[in-house]
Design a protein around this motif. Structure first.
Motif: not given
Length: 646
Positions: A544-552
């Motif tokens: 599935k597609d998951h939004p990324l947490v910027p910087g993680r």
């Protein structure tokens, strides 16, 4: 084989010829031929002009268009008249296609033609012209929803596969067929022994893969050419979308006008089941033939272009490996072309090999083809090399690591490399500047090799990276840096040029010629060759597609397509990691800067000889080199096509 003028050598003396004749005569006297000797080759002993041509409609047992009755698919048959008159049954070569009326088949885009009674008079390609006189029937199947068939196209799903499988069942006495599309008069296949071989390029070959994955009895062999093995990987690469469209577009492209009027529900199911998020839905599961490879009973002769950027080499490695694990008899040809049929890049050898393959698999002739090398690989334009197995024995993965100084080797290093996605650039731009730091890529290069190094199989990149935005796509490329002459897969023809002269491959009628335009290799001088590539959405996890947490930091494993390539001594091997690969994947919603953790990044590359071979080839001290000036050649890949081209 085409008829050609023979040229006799003049060095052979009359005395030598006379002696040879005497020895041959003595051999015949001493060793008379056995009356029960098994035949080794079918010959064109039957009349093509007098062949029986008929049409039947096979009941698929499936109501794909929801009209309350089972769909019937149109089947056009060309078979020799003489065996039936003598009570002999013949095997079948079958091509099930959605292209017979909408788009055409082969390099000359041939379509089926019919007489006033609805019997096929012109069948695309050379298969019927060549094989019918040799004692085979040829069967051309209109997939459900196309040409003269009922139903709807569902792009590799139940309707597509059942419409072709039902024909194999009918040929083996397990399904019903009728003499008309709506009538009740039955048609029985009493003229065949049921032994069937399926062949086809692109979508046609994909159907052969899918039917074989059902385990249907009577299907003895398939010859998939540039074919899909799992439809998810045609539209996505680990979540990264391709083509800016889904299977509903492709279905509408090939549906007959009648089907378009009644298949709205099927179209909507294709839209709903294939979200552009890249999620793996049940629609993709039922179109994944790799997972069903254990059911395959047919032998497989797989043919693919290593630079096919339409049906990409991602469809070869998993399918080939799964068939091997299932114990399937296999053979493979890998060319330097793009999406091209072997009839158009290795014509004489192809027809001869296909002839022997079908003779062995469908007629049971012991002609030795099953004891010959498994793989033929095009090493340079029109120069082929064989391997007893594929990948060759002794092939093992070496784990290569990138270092902060731009070196690719066994040790690697610490630190990070960052790049900013630039959708205007692609793999050839990156490879051309592999030695030069630039903001849109991270590249790592070996020193000049001291000996040839052969890659054979699929590679895999494990990368840990951080994105500055909630969406990010990654591309990984392996490139051979060094001058070469290759097939120009980026030009029109994808590695071939079509000529004006024709050669003939079988018998002719006024309505069906066996003569086709010759081709020649279209080549380009290049300073680098992209060997393998792969793509992924950094946020694609668990299907599935998951939004990324910027910087993680995220760690993913990204497969690179199977290949077979020799990096020559003096050349260098490069690993390039970047974002959007122009024309080959769609860009993400954002324009991220991606930071790669080098200590947690590596690529497993299959070398003949494994890690030891790589170590030996890179053992010389690294010498700084100046990139040669670019030469005219392949500067960009072909724009990705929306459909598996004919």
């Amino acid at each position: 084989m085409p008829t050609r003028t023979r040229r006799f050598t003049t060095w052979r003396t009359l005395a030598t010829a006379a002696l040879a004749a005497l020895l041959a005569a003595a051999s015949l006297l001493l060793t008379p031929p056995r009356a029960d000797a098994a035949p080794r080759r079918s010959e064109p002993v039957y009349s093509y002009a007098d062949a029986i041509r008929e049409a039947v409609w096979v009941d698929t047992g499936y109501d794909g268009d929801g009209d309350g009755r089972a769909d019937r698919v149109a089947v056009d048959v060309v078979r020799p008249r003489e065996p039936a008159a003598r009570g002999r049954k013949v095997p079948v070569i079958m091509d099930a296609s959605p292209y017979y009326s909408c788009c055409g088949r082969g390099n000359e885009s041939q379509k089926k033609t019919y007489d006033a009674a609805g019997r096929v008079t012109g069948m695309p390609l050379f298969y019927d012209n060549y094989f019918v006189p040799r004692g085979y029937a040829f069967v051309g199947v209109d997939l459900a929803g196309t040409n003269r068939s009922d139903g709807c196209v569902d792009v590799g799903g139940p309707s597509d596969i059942r419409s072709a499988k039902a024909v194999v069942d009918w040929l083996n006495g397990r399904a019903r067929a009728y003499t008309t599309r709506t009538g009740a008069e039955r048609a029985k296949a009493t003229w065949t022994n049921g032994r069937t071989g399926m062949i086809g390029k692109s979508w046609d070959g994909t159907i052969a893969n899918g039917v074989a994955a059902t385990g249907v009895e009577g299907l003895k062999t398939i010859v998939p050419i540039s074919a899909i093995s799992t439809w998810y990987d045609y539209y996505f690469s680990q979540g990264a979308p391709l083509y800016d469209s889904g299977p509903d577009w492709l279905s509408d492209y090939v549906d007959s006008p009648d089907a378009r009027a009644r298949c709205a529900a099927v179209q909507q199911r294709l839209v709903d089941g294939a979200p552009r998020t890249g999620d793996r839905t049940p629609l993709w599961t039922e179109r994944d033939y790799v997972r069903a490879a254990g059911r395959v009973k047919a032998s497989v002769f797989l043919v693919h272009g290593m630079q096919d950027l339409n049906v990409r080499m991602q469809h070869v490695g998993p399918w080939w490996d799964a068939l091997g694990k299932a114990g399937v008899e296999r053979k493979i040809w890998l060319s330097q072309t793009g999406h091209v049929d072997p009839f158009d890049y290795r014509r004489g050898d192809w027809v001869e090999t296909l002839h022997r393959w079908f003779d062995h698999e469908l007629l049971g002739y012991d002609n030795g083809i099953d004891r010959e090398p498994v793989a033929d690989v095009e090493r340079h334009p029109d120069q082929w090399e064989t391997s007893r197995s594929w990948p060759p024995r002794g092939t093992d993965a070496a784990v290569l690591r990138p270092a902060a100084d731009g070196v690719l080797g066994l040790r690697g290093g610490r630190g990070t490399e960052a790049f900013t996605d630039d959708p205007a650039l692609g793999e050839t731009d990156w490879a051309a500047g592999a030695d030069t730091p630039s903001p849109e890529k991270a590249s790592f290069v070996t020193g000049p090799l001291t000996r040839d190094l052969r890659l054979a199989g699929a590679s895999r990149l494990t990368v840990t990276a951080r994105s500055s935005t909630p969406t990010a796509h990654l591309t990984a490329v392996l490139a051979d840096l060094g001058p070469d002459t290759i097939r120009d897969y980026g030009a029109a023809g994808e590695g071939i040029t079509t000529l004006t002269d024709r050669t003939c491959w079988g018998a002719n009628t006024a309505a069906d010629s066996a003569c086709y335009r010759e081709t020649a290799a279209r080549t380009a001088d290049v300073d680098f060759t992209v060997v393998s590539r792969g793509w992924a959405d950094l946020g694609h996890r668990g299907g599935k597609d998951h939004p990324l947490v910027p910087g993680r930091a995220y760690t993913i494993s990204l497969p690179l397509a199977a290949t077979d390539h020799v990096v020559p001594a003096g050349h260098r091997l490069a690993l390039i990691i970047a974002g959007t690969d122009r024309d080959l994947i769609d860009p993400p919603a954002d324009r991220p800067t991606v930071t790669v953790d080098l200590a947690r990044t590596s690529v497993r590359v299959p070398f003949v000889g494994g890690t030891s071979a790589f170590a030996k080839a890179t053992s010389a001290p690294r010498v700084a080199s100046i990139a040669p000036p670019p030469r005219e050649g392949v500067t960009a890949p072909p724009i990705a096509q929306r459909i598996p081209a004919a």
